[in-house]
Design a protein around this motif. Structure first.
Motif, PDB file in Angstrom:
ATOM      1  N   ILE A  40       0.923 -36.286  66.707  1.00 41.17           N
ATOM      2  CA  ILE A  40       0.704 -36.516  68.133  1.00 41.17           C
ATOM      3  C   ILE A  40      -0.588 -35.842  68.575  1.00 41.17           C
ATOM      4  O   ILE A  40      -1.385 -36.404  69.328  1.00 41.17           O
ATOM      5  CB  ILE A  40       1.902 -36.012  68.953  1.00 41.17           C
ATOM      6  CG1 ILE A  40       3.163 -36.787  68.564  1.00 41.17           C
ATOM      7  CG2 ILE A  40       1.636 -36.142  70.443  1.00 41.17           C
ATOM      8  CD1 ILE A  40       4.397 -36.375  69.336  1.00 41.17           C
ATOM      9  N   THR A  41      -0.800 -34.613  68.097  1.00 46.86           N
ATOM     10  CA  THR A  41      -2.039 -33.921  68.412  1.00 46.86           C
ATOM     11  C   THR A  41      -3.234 -34.701  67.878  1.00 46.86           C
ATOM     12  O   THR A  41      -4.257 -34.856  68.564  1.00 46.86           O
ATOM     13  CB  THR A  41      -2.033 -32.510  67.809  1.00 46.86           C
ATOM     14  OG1 THR A  41      -0.896 -31.796  68.294  1.00 46.86           O
ATOM     15  CG2 THR A  41      -3.287 -31.738  68.183  1.00 46.86           C
ATOM     16  N   LEU A  42      -3.112 -35.205  66.650  1.00 45.86           N
ATOM     17  CA  LEU A  42      -4.201 -35.965  66.045  1.00 45.86           C
ATOM     18  C   LEU A  42      -4.464 -37.262  66.802  1.00 45.86           C
ATOM     19  O   LEU A  42      -5.614 -37.716  66.888  1.00 45.86           O
ATOM     20  CB  LEU A  42      -3.868 -36.276  64.584  1.00 45.86           C
ATOM     21  CG  LEU A  42      -4.954 -36.984  63.765  1.00 45.86           C
ATOM     22  CD1 LEU A  42      -6.216 -36.127  63.700  1.00 45.86           C
ATOM     23  CD2 LEU A  42      -4.451 -37.295  62.362  1.00 45.86           C
ATOM     24  N   LEU A  44       4.493 -22.387  53.245  1.00 48.78           N
ATOM     25  CA  LEU A  44       5.676 -22.458  54.103  1.00 48.78           C
ATOM     26  C   LEU A  44       6.620 -23.585  53.718  1.00 48.78           C
ATOM     27  O   LEU A  44       7.750 -23.644  54.207  1.00 48.78           O
ATOM     28  CB  LEU A  44       5.254 -22.628  55.572  1.00 48.78           C
ATOM     29  CG  LEU A  44       4.482 -21.470  56.206  1.00 48.78           C
ATOM     30  CD1 LEU A  44       4.137 -21.792  57.648  1.00 48.78           C
ATOM     31  CD2 LEU A  44       5.288 -20.178  56.135  1.00 48.78           C
ATOM     32  N   GLY A  45       6.150 -24.506  52.863  1.00 50.39           N
ATOM     33  CA  GLY A  45       6.988 -25.617  52.448  1.00 50.39           C
ATOM     34  C   GLY A  45       7.286 -26.600  53.567  1.00 50.39           C
ATOM     35  O   GLY A  45       8.410 -27.083  53.703  1.00 50.39           O
ATOM     36  N   ILE A  46       6.270 -26.888  54.419  1.00 43.17           N
ATOM     37  CA  ILE A  46       6.453 -27.810  55.536  1.00 43.17           C
ATOM     38  C   ILE A  46       5.471 -28.967  55.403  1.00 43.17           C
ATOM     39  O   ILE A  46       4.492 -28.907  54.655  1.00 43.17           O
ATOM     40  CB  ILE A  46       6.235 -27.108  56.893  1.00 43.17           C
ATOM     41  CG1 ILE A  46       4.825 -26.506  56.964  1.00 43.17           C
ATOM     42  CG2 ILE A  46       7.295 -26.034  57.115  1.00 43.17           C
ATOM     43  CD1 ILE A  46       4.509 -25.877  58.308  1.00 43.17           C
ATOM     44  N   ALA A  47       5.755 -30.052  56.142  1.00 43.58           N
ATOM     45  CA  ALA A  47       4.882 -31.221  56.147  1.00 43.58           C
ATOM     46  C   ALA A  47       3.844 -31.080  57.254  1.00 43.58           C
ATOM     47  O   ALA A  47       4.013 -30.299  58.186  1.00 43.58           O
ATOM     48  CB  ALA A  47       5.702 -32.495  56.347  1.00 43.58           C
ATOM     49  N   CYS A  48       2.774 -31.856  57.143  1.00 45.20           N
ATOM     50  CA  CYS A  48       1.731 -31.814  58.160  1.00 45.20           C
ATOM     51  C   CYS A  48       1.686 -33.114  58.956  1.00 45.20           C
ATOM     52  O   CYS A  48       1.937 -33.131  60.150  1.00 45.20           O
ATOM     53  CB  CYS A  48       0.374 -31.550  57.510  1.00 45.20           C
ATOM     54  SG  CYS A  48      -0.988 -31.470  58.706  1.00 45.20           S
ATOM     55  N   LEU A  49       1.405 -34.225  58.280  1.00 45.93           N
ATOM     56  CA  LEU A  49       1.255 -35.499  58.971  1.00 45.93           C
ATOM     57  C   LEU A  49       2.184 -36.587  58.459  1.00 45.93           C
ATOM     58  O   LEU A  49       2.150 -37.707  58.950  1.00 45.93           O
ATOM     59  CB  LEU A  49      -0.198 -36.001  58.844  1.00 45.93           C
ATOM     60  CG  LEU A  49      -1.280 -35.131  59.488  1.00 45.93           C
ATOM     61  CD1 LEU A  49      -2.659 -35.692  59.172  1.00 45.93           C
ATOM     62  CD2 LEU A  49      -1.087 -35.046  60.992  1.00 45.93           C
TER      63      LEU A  49
END
Length: 412
Positions: free
Chosen positions: A50-52, A386-391
């Motif tokens: 959303i930011t992108l 952190l083992g998280i997704a970005c996009l």
């Protein structure tokens, strides 16, 4: 060599977002609207997407301007200018520049980095669009507008680093400042950029009031807009330092030392002024050439790299970065352009208008590559650790799992 040392990665898990928003408009008008607006997005959409999307719309606005007015800033008012309806589309770019954290109630270090990175790029692009809407054209006023806009962003990032929280006062750039720009775009959409060339006392009929007319200069409204922005910047400087002073005094830290960390920005401004005001060719040779907008974009990318490292230092608890390698290119440009004054010989690189333009475009390409490298490496380090997704799109199960992983990054 990465941007986050291995020993600093642990700081990501200790990061907590903290924010103070005292704006009446933000708390009673905008926040309820944003909270409703972000619910229109499917929950599986990655927060940073959303930011992108906001940055993408601003880039589209910039491309639209280049398409309709390719002579933008070659002279006052450009060529024929884009159709008036284009200015209304600029408002959409601002509306879509919002925080995903308003939907989830969470903000982690990756979101903080992503949000600040997109905002840093938006700052320069919106500044160029606003200067076109104000009909400032290719001038030192446009350069001054860039200085003031970047200064406010640098100041906010500096303040957040030293206080540990993002502070938005009763009047702030991200709220009232953006609304002022929205109003300006809409007025330009109705009346066109030449509207702002009118004298302010003439437009307000105050020139007929002798007491005012004899004391207040009857300057153009676009110029008066610049003076108002300068006043707001001065007020923000005082407010930001007061917040830093109080935070440092409460923590027992030095209250004067943080001021030293403001010096890199005015130093970079002086370098850019020296570069633009060089005596080797005409006095304003970059301003009057097709290299002016690329010059501003180059500075914007360099600035995004600088403040990106500042906010990275904040979320990883690293020392404040006083020096940035991106400054090297500005130093080379400024020193080379001023060689007639420094050592009495012509510039080695910028010895003609054509070579000056080529050099600006070369460092623009370098800035794009350098900042892209920074973005990729930082996102890779944070997501891997952190083992998280970005996009990436996520299933509902992945959304719930990510909430568990970053639950420690809730607003406080």
């Amino acid at each position: 060599m990465g941007y986050i040392p291995r020993h600093a990665l642990s700081g990501l898990r200790n990061y907590r977002y903290r924010g103070v928003d005292k704006s009446f408009l933000s708390n009673y008008v905008l926040n309820p609207f944003w909270s409703w607006f972000v619910t229109l997005w499917p929950v599986w959409v990655a927060p940073n997407m959303i930011t992108l999307s906001g940055l993408s719309i601003v880039l589209f606005n910039f491309a639209t301007l280049a398409y309709y007015d390719p002579m933008y800033l070659t002279e006052k008012g450009g060529a024929t200018g884009p159709p008036n309806w284009v200015y209304f589309t600029y408002v959409l770019g601002i509306i879509f520049t919002l925080k995903q954290a308003r939907r989830t109630g969470m903000a982690g270090p990756l979101g903080e980095m992503f949000d600040h990175g997109c905002d840093a790029l938006n700052t320069t692009l919106e500044c160029i669009l606003a200067c076109h809407a104000l009909n400032l054209g290719r001038s030192w006023w446009t350069f001054a507008s860039q200085v003031g806009t970047l200064a406010n962003f640098y100041l906010t990032t500096w303040e957040e680093y030293h206080t540990g929280q993002l502070y938005l006062g009763v009047f702030s750039g991200p709220v009232e400042g953006i609304l002022a720009i929205v109003a300006m775009f809409m007025i330009t959409g109705f009346y066109g950029p030449t509207f702002w060339d009118q004298k302010i006392l003439t437009f307000t009929r105050l020139e007929n009031v002798e007491w005012i007319a004899s004391r207040v200069p009857n300057i153009a409204m676009n110029v008066s807009f610049m003076f108002l922005s300068g006043f707001v910047l001065a007020l923000n400087i005082v407010t930001s330092y007061f917040n830093v002073f109080m935070a440092r005094r409460e923590s027992g830290g030095p209250v004067i030392k943080p001021l030293l960390y403001l010096l890199p920005f005015p130093a970079s401004v002086l370098l850019h002024v020296a570069w633009l005001n060089h005596p080797s060719l005409s006095n304003s040779d970059i301003i009057n050439s097709p290299a002016f907008v690329p010059f501003l974009c180059t500075w914007g990318l360099q600035f995004a790299h600088v403040v990106g490292r500042m906010i990275l230092a904040h979320v990883t608890s690293q020392p404040f970065p006083l020096w940035d390698s991106m400054y090297i290119w500005t130093i080379i440009g400024a020193v080379d352009a001023n060689m007639p004054v420094l050592i009495g010989r012509p510039p080695l690189i910028q010895n003609s208008p054509v070579n000056t333009e080529k050099f600006v475009f070369v460092i623009l390409a370098v800035a794009i590559v350098t900042y892209a490298r920074f973005v990729v490496m930082v996102i890779s380090d944070i997501t891997n650790y952190l083992g998280i997704a970005c996009l990436t799109e996520r299933t509902p199960a992945e959304v719930e799992w990510e909430k568990v992983l970053i639950s420690r990054f809730r607003y406080v």
